[in-house]
Design an enzyme around this catalytic site. Structure first.
Site, PDB file in Angstrom:
ATOM      1  N   ASN A   1       1.877   5.979   3.916  1.00 21.62           N
ATOM      2  CA  ASN A   1       3.829   6.546   3.523  1.00 21.62           C
ATOM      3  C   ASN A   1       4.230   6.783   5.643  1.00 21.62           C
ATOM      4  OD1 ASN A   1       2.434   8.341   1.586  1.00 21.62           O
ATOM      5  ND2 ASN A   1       3.898   6.545   1.272  1.00 21.62           N
TER       6      ASN A   1
ATOM      7  N   ASN B   1       0.367  -1.133   0.129  1.00 20.18           N
ATOM      8  CA  ASN B   1      -0.239  -0.252   0.297  1.00 20.18           C
ATOM      9  C   ASN B   1       1.020   1.083  -0.294  1.00 20.18           C
ATOM     10  OD1 ASN B   1      -2.002   2.079  -0.093  1.00 20.18           O
ATOM     11  ND2 ASN B   1      -3.072   0.956   1.430  1.00 20.18           N
ATOM     12  N   ASP B   2       0.877   2.301  -1.078  1.00 20.35           N
ATOM     13  CA  ASP B   2       2.347   2.291  -1.127  1.00 20.35           C
ATOM     14  C   ASP B   2       1.548   4.077  -1.221  1.00 20.35           C
ATOM     15  OD1 ASP B   2       1.287   3.313  -3.742  1.00 20.35           O
ATOM     16  OD2 ASP B   2       2.939   2.220  -4.477  1.00 20.35           O
ATOM     17  N   CYS B   3      -0.108   3.927  -0.409  1.00 23.96           N
ATOM     18  CA  CYS B   3      -0.115   5.312   0.217  1.00 23.96           C
ATOM     19  C   CYS B   3       0.161   5.333   1.572  1.00 23.96           C
ATOM     20  CB  CYS B   3      -1.754   5.091  -0.549  1.00 23.96           C
ATOM     21  SG  CYS B   3      -1.629   6.259  -1.545  1.00 23.96           S
TER      22      CYS B   3
END
Lengths: 811, 811
Positions: free
Chosen positions: A486, A482-484
């Site tokens: 962060n 889930n590269d959101c």
């Protein structure tokens, strides 16, 4: 409401109303030359790389939305129309668009003239072929004026829409007979040009856009078409296009066919010119020769169809679920192949500019197509591994043209390395080709650094082991899948990309339960592989780390009713009941249940029940709940989205299968199937009005229950969703699963299913598999018959025969 | 053919045919909030930075070309039209567009209804105001439906057109009474929003683009307008817009006025919200209050006109050349101010994405506006110098929002430092403000590195001295002013930017004669400044270097008939008769003649005669001759352009004044004037069909004699051409030249001119200057009278009086 229907016989989706709720597209080409084409002929072409070799121009997010494409205009006695309705939008007497396997046929009729255009990229060809068939259905002879149209992009799609200071002065063309050559920048550093031709004498041409349209006219009313003839403009700068003018006379009932070819050529640097400033056309002419009659084109189309027949034939399902058969046998497999070809680069949501090949994306995509084209999967795995660093870390992306890691998109996504194990083991399980493990593969594409592919898997495994946080859980790095999410980003500058801005990982306590589950699942695959290779010491070493991880998850990753999502920078819980928003997330619960962590303690069932209760909704399983309603600087991009969209509580279809597989681990076939069906496009076709995007392929995201418009889908086509759903339905629900030693039969289906048949070609054998479920169970195999012989267990071993009959009795 | 006419009284260009050969635009705003507007209301707005704070969306290079803007739609009983003709393109009964000083008035009439829209950005206001005046000229009462339209950009103009994966999910708006707020990403890191309002109750609104237009309709036929009323859509993701719906009833002869305001607000981080997710609207409401009546708007326009009256009044010419008066008094000065505000960022050729403030551009622009706004020029000089490196080298550009050097565009353009001397000395000569020289100014914006501005000039001078090549001539570095002459680049990769790719300057022998001339000209200015400051030792030191340079040029820079352009990497001549193509270039001949190098030996006259013979043509002076017809890897980008365009033998208008000044050095006023007139827009107005771009401003480039279409112009508005032509006409042809000690009278005009009058405000005094030329000479002052007293020489010294009468007699 439906805007068309499936034609399973022809493997086509037939659109009968041009005004779909969003452009419904198809992809042409599967190796080097690619095109996107919408149901009204919008779209564009490129060679290999959608950013650096854009052949025709396309304007995203335009008004109207899908504006520009491979258009044909007909001027029939002053009535101007197009076979695809757009761009003229003249009401047609008949319209259809058939999207098939790498080809599209658009047909329109007006005032007794029928015009059909077949678009496809023939196999092994650097060109798109367009066959235009015109028929006169009236009882009078007709003379119609046909105009073709493509607009050249100036090669680099990014600077093409930014640098007009330069671009408006550089455009150059050459016209030779019926062929228009686009040679902008060929004079200088480029060794490639494009061309557009027709297999008939032409009555004229335009190559200057302003002359063709007029400065004030849109795509719907080109000046040249309105005037009924071209001015034979030669583009010098501004915007070069290619348009042929052909007058066609048709007797009553007569048909005529014209073949247009849009091609791309690369020449050797010292063989670029025929004479000064006259380009070497040899290769273009050779290609034109190959398609200079309708018969040759038909033969090429037949070859393409045969190619797909073969690809799709590796796995064929025959069940009582017609929609499921259609997805498994045609559309889901097709989408997997398209995703293989395009990664995330070019769709009607991906502009072809921002993204290369993703390290994690490509490995996951692989599980959807490895059975179709194992040899290309092998090449892809080696390409991917070659971008890895010696410590196992990875570039997040690499460029398709150069195959080099793309530093602009960053590094340090700590889930990345584990996906390489998935990719490599999936390939070996499918093919039995262990030789890939001894291939020398460099680090960061640096010659001289080569180690074996197996060692790449080891450093991948160890990258997690060497990056553990305070709870013994994997540090998340820049982000995990889930590269959101962060957790180390702390961005407060709106011009920063969350993906590439400085990341405060130094001293961070941010750990990911999703990577933990992933590590257990693929770590076990790694162990299994080691044992297979008699590397038992390495297997033992790895197993210890996996056991420790399982314990760490149980001890620090369980929130009471579900698995935590993460610990943040400060060591605070994320995805816990104690959070105000984002109490529960899908990813960690997917991976930890897939890993069966805490099965015996009831954690798996409890976690899945919590998912059902809190994340499931009418249109699928949302990513998290409750949605974030304000920005959390310590979480990053996830909280930047409006509630219910994308990573912020949208239905991110990619991860729904993780829960489905988790349910099969728990043995609950009904739940797995229910989840499958909710997001499966063929099953939501009747919701097309709401859903908007194509009913024949998966979308990356469907708006979740917290959204303004739940059920509205976005980002169709290029998504790991295709591979994961195909993998899940075939290997975990239908349960036909490749292993090193054979095909495992492990179905997990709704109790009311009484069976299904699958034909599966595997390691050279065609297995005709019949699964029956006489006792109405959801899981469990009580009998296995191989070629009439009863067998133990549920593994069908590898046999040398061409075909094999398998009977599986559930119970 | 003309498409309009000048109205000098009102300082307007009046376009009477909407179908100009290219969008003819104007600029609104001169400090923080900016808009571009075409004659059909196309264009967009931004706050300070056209890339990072794009407020409304604009699509460049669209079909039709100029598509999208600040549109009004009228539905009058089913007839749909727009006051600016576009986008509806309904034929109008009357049309005009008046582009004035920072305001534009577009008027259309149809079926007895007259609609006039005034667009401007009031002084010190973060908003564009639009006053719509509707008049019923029929004898019946009319009820018309008015729809406004703007489309919001998602702030970052680059990602706005690339990242649809994200963008299609993020759009958010708020509607409050008659105001539509655009608050995309405000929830997260942004502290700014935009709004669009009208000073009347509305009958409805749209904020979702697809609802307003329909998915298949263009700007010319919005669904909402066709249907006669809105659906009050609230945008969630996709593409947010703002459209008001107002029904207006007009009695026969009645007029009504509505005021629309498109604004931008920044809030403090801790003051962003009124309540949860409801934005703080205080500042927006305060601005709306300032413009909530037509009277307030009229007053604001009057203020703006007064502001321009004052700016333009500093220099006023009264000559027999009406077109020249118009350029000097209005349009050329206006263009200089616009170029000051926008540098090279946003025009209809510059997309607002690629370019920040140029080091050399900004210094050169300064000579065009320093007399109008000296205090802002002072600030600009300090900003520029602050990006310099300690060795005198420079970033080629800096970002307007941060004022930091932009490393992406590179460094090492070896002419850059010298331009700082031009900027600083021009400022001091205009103002007498020597205090700028003791201002502490950092290097590379690094606090603690401050030295005096004077020292920045010293390191600028020494940067040339310290970077000399084998002939004692300046090394060219990455490139000089002609950034397409990339002598150290050797690029053979088409994806490389010539501006930023690796440069092989190490060991290079590439020297620039253009920098040599530049060094002599501004080196002398530096010496003069040193003497003025009693730094005689430094002056002597500098003078020695200048003398050496003059000798080096004479010895190694003279080709026999003209000055060489350069030596390439290998030490071979560039711009020599021995070259096959590119035998002669304009830049070195401009600068070396401006410097008067070899005057006594006849080099100046000979070089200028060669320019006349080989570079001059009907439309101006081309950059080089013959044009390059193939790619020379050792020359770079210059040879990448088709012959006759841009740097490859185009008429690059920026450098034509260098030759004009060179001619004045030689005393040939007729030649200087002839060159001036050829590229001066007011003088080519009748060629608008060919010329294409606006007849009221300079274009960067006019296609040269080798081009397919000589005389066609490109890249209008933002170009150093404006400043250089203004500087040349006022200071070298009219010859009214500021010096440290007063105004020098040094006209150089055609012999047939019998005189002219100039009013010039300088150092607090208004000088009424009358130049007469009784003997028909081109140059030379024989008598100077100041307030009725005969004076020696030709310098009018600084006097304390409010006004002063000056008579200059040439002879």
């Amino acid at each position: 409401m439906n805007f068309g229907h499936f034609d399973d016989e022809k493997r086509e989706y037939v659109i009968t109303n041009p005004q779909t709720p969003w452009p419904w597209i198809n992809y042409l080409g599967n190796e080097d030359f690619f095109s996107l084409i919408s149901n009204t002929a919008g779209g564009y072409s490129f060679y290999k790389d959608a950013k650096f070799r854009r052949i025709t121009r396309y304007r995203y997010n335009n008004v109207p939305m899908d504006n520009g494409g491979k258009y044909f205009y007909i001027n029939d006695g002053g009535t101007i129309w197009s076979p695809g309705w757009k761009p003229c939008k003249t009401p047609l007497d008949d319209y259809s668009c058939r999207h098939g396997m790498n080809y599209t046929v658009i047909k329109g009729a007006k005032n007794g003239i029928e015009a059909e255009v077949l678009y496809f990229v023939p196999l092994k060809t650097w060109a798109e072929v367009q066959k235009v068939s015109l028929k006169n259905n009236t009882d009078q002879s007709k003379k119609i004026k046909l105009f073709s149209f493509v607009e050249w992009a100036l090669w680099n799609a990014a600077t093409d829409m930014e640098n007009f200071q330069r671009n408006f002065s550089t455009g150059e063309v050459e016209i030779d007979g019926s062929t228009i050559y686009h040679k902008t920048e060929y004079k200088e550093r480029r060794n490639h040009y494009a061309y557009y031709s027709v297999n008939a004498p032409i009555g004229g041409f335009e190559t200057d856009r302003e002359t063709f349209f007029g400065l004030y006219n849109g795509f719907d009313e080109p000046q040249t078409v309105l005037e009924g003839g071209p001015r034979n403009s030669v583009a010098h700068g501004w915007s070069p296009i290619a348009s042929h003018f052909v007058e066609v006379e048709l007797q009553p009932g007569e048909s005529k066919e014209l073949v247009f070819v849009l091609g791309y050529v690369e020449n050797e640097q010292d063989d670029k010119w025929e004479s000064k400033n006259i380009i070497n056309k040899t290769k273009a002419k050779a290609t034109l020769e190959r398609f200079n009659t309708a018969e040759k084109v038909d033969a090429a189309l037949a070859e393409l169809k045969a190619y797909w027949e073969k690809l799709l034939g590796v796995f064929t399902l025959n069940s009582k679920e017609e929609k499921l058969n259609r997805m498994v046998n045609i559309w889901n497999q097709y989408q997997c192949m398209i995703t293989f070809c395009f990664s995330r680069s070019a769709s009607f949501f991906e502009s072809g500019i921002g993204r290369g090949m993703g390290f994690r994306d490509s490995n996951q995509d692989l599980i959807g197509f490895v059975h179709q084209i194992p040899e290309r999967a092998r090449e892809r795995i080696i390409d991917i591994a070659s971008t890895q660093f010696p410590d196992g870390g990875c570039y997040h992306q690499y460029q398709p043209l150069t195959k080099k890691g793309n530093n602009e998109i960053g590094q340090g996504f700590n889930d990345d390395p584990m996906w390489l194990i998935l990719g490599a083991t999936s390939y070996i399980k499918e093919t039995g080709d262990f030789s890939i493990l001894v291939e020398p593969v460099p680090f960061d594409n640096e010659p001289g650094t080569e180690v074996s592919m197996f060692e790449h898997l080891t450093v991948s495994f160890d990258h997690v082991v060497n990056n553990l946080g305070p709870h013994g859980l994997p540090l998340i790095g820049r982000a995990d899948w889930n590269d959101c999410l962060n957790l180390n980003c702390f961005s407060n500058d709106p011009n920063e990309s969350f993906q590439t801005t400085e990341n405060k990982t130094e001293g961070s306590k941010a750990e990911s339960l999703m990577i933990a589950g992933l590590f257990v699942v693929y770590g076990r695959d790694y162990v299994e592989l080691c044992r297979k290779l008699d590397k038992n010491e390495e297997a033992d070493r790895a197993q210890k780390h996996i056991d420790a991880m399982v314990e760490a998850v149980k001890q620090h990753g369980w929130d009471g009713e579900w698995f935590l999502r993460a610990y943040d920078y400060y060591g605070n819980k994320v995805g816990s009941d104690e959070n105000e928003e984002g109490k529960i997330f899908i990813e960690s619960n997917g991976w930890c249940t897939m890993a069966g962590i805490g099965m015996e303690e009831g954690m798996v069932a409890k976690a899945l029940d919590s998912v059902k209760e809190r994340l499931d909704c009418e249109h699928g399983i949302v990513l998290n709940n409750p949605a974030f309603t304000k920005y959390y600087i310590e979480y990053g991009e996830i909280s930047s989205y409006p509630a219910g969209y994308k990573e912020n509580a949208g239905i991110f279809c990619h991860n729904n299968p993780w829960i489905m597989i988790g349910e099969t681990v728990q043995g609950r076939g009904d739940r797995a199937w229910d989840y499958f069906r909710k997001i499966c496009p063929a099953y939501t076709e009747h919701l097309s009005d709401l859903h908007k995007v194509e009913p024949y392929v998966y979308a990356q995201m469907i708006a979740g229950k917290d959204a303004f418009k739940p059920g509205e889908a976005k980002n169709s086509w290029l998504t790991g969703t295709a591979a994961w759903n195909y993998y899940t339905i075939t290997q975990y629900i239908l349960g036909i699963r490749p292993t090193y030693d054979g095909l495992l039969m492990d179905p997990c289906v709704p109790a009311e299913w009484d069976g299904f048949q699958v034909t599966r070609t595997f390691r050279g054998t065609t297995f005709n598999i019949e699964v029956t479920n006489p006792n109405g169970v959801m899981k469990g195999v009580i009998e296995l018959w191989i070629d009439g012989e009863k067998a133990d267990g549920s593994l069908v071993p590898i046999i040398g025969k061409a075909s094999c009959e398998v009977k599986v009795i559930m119970g």
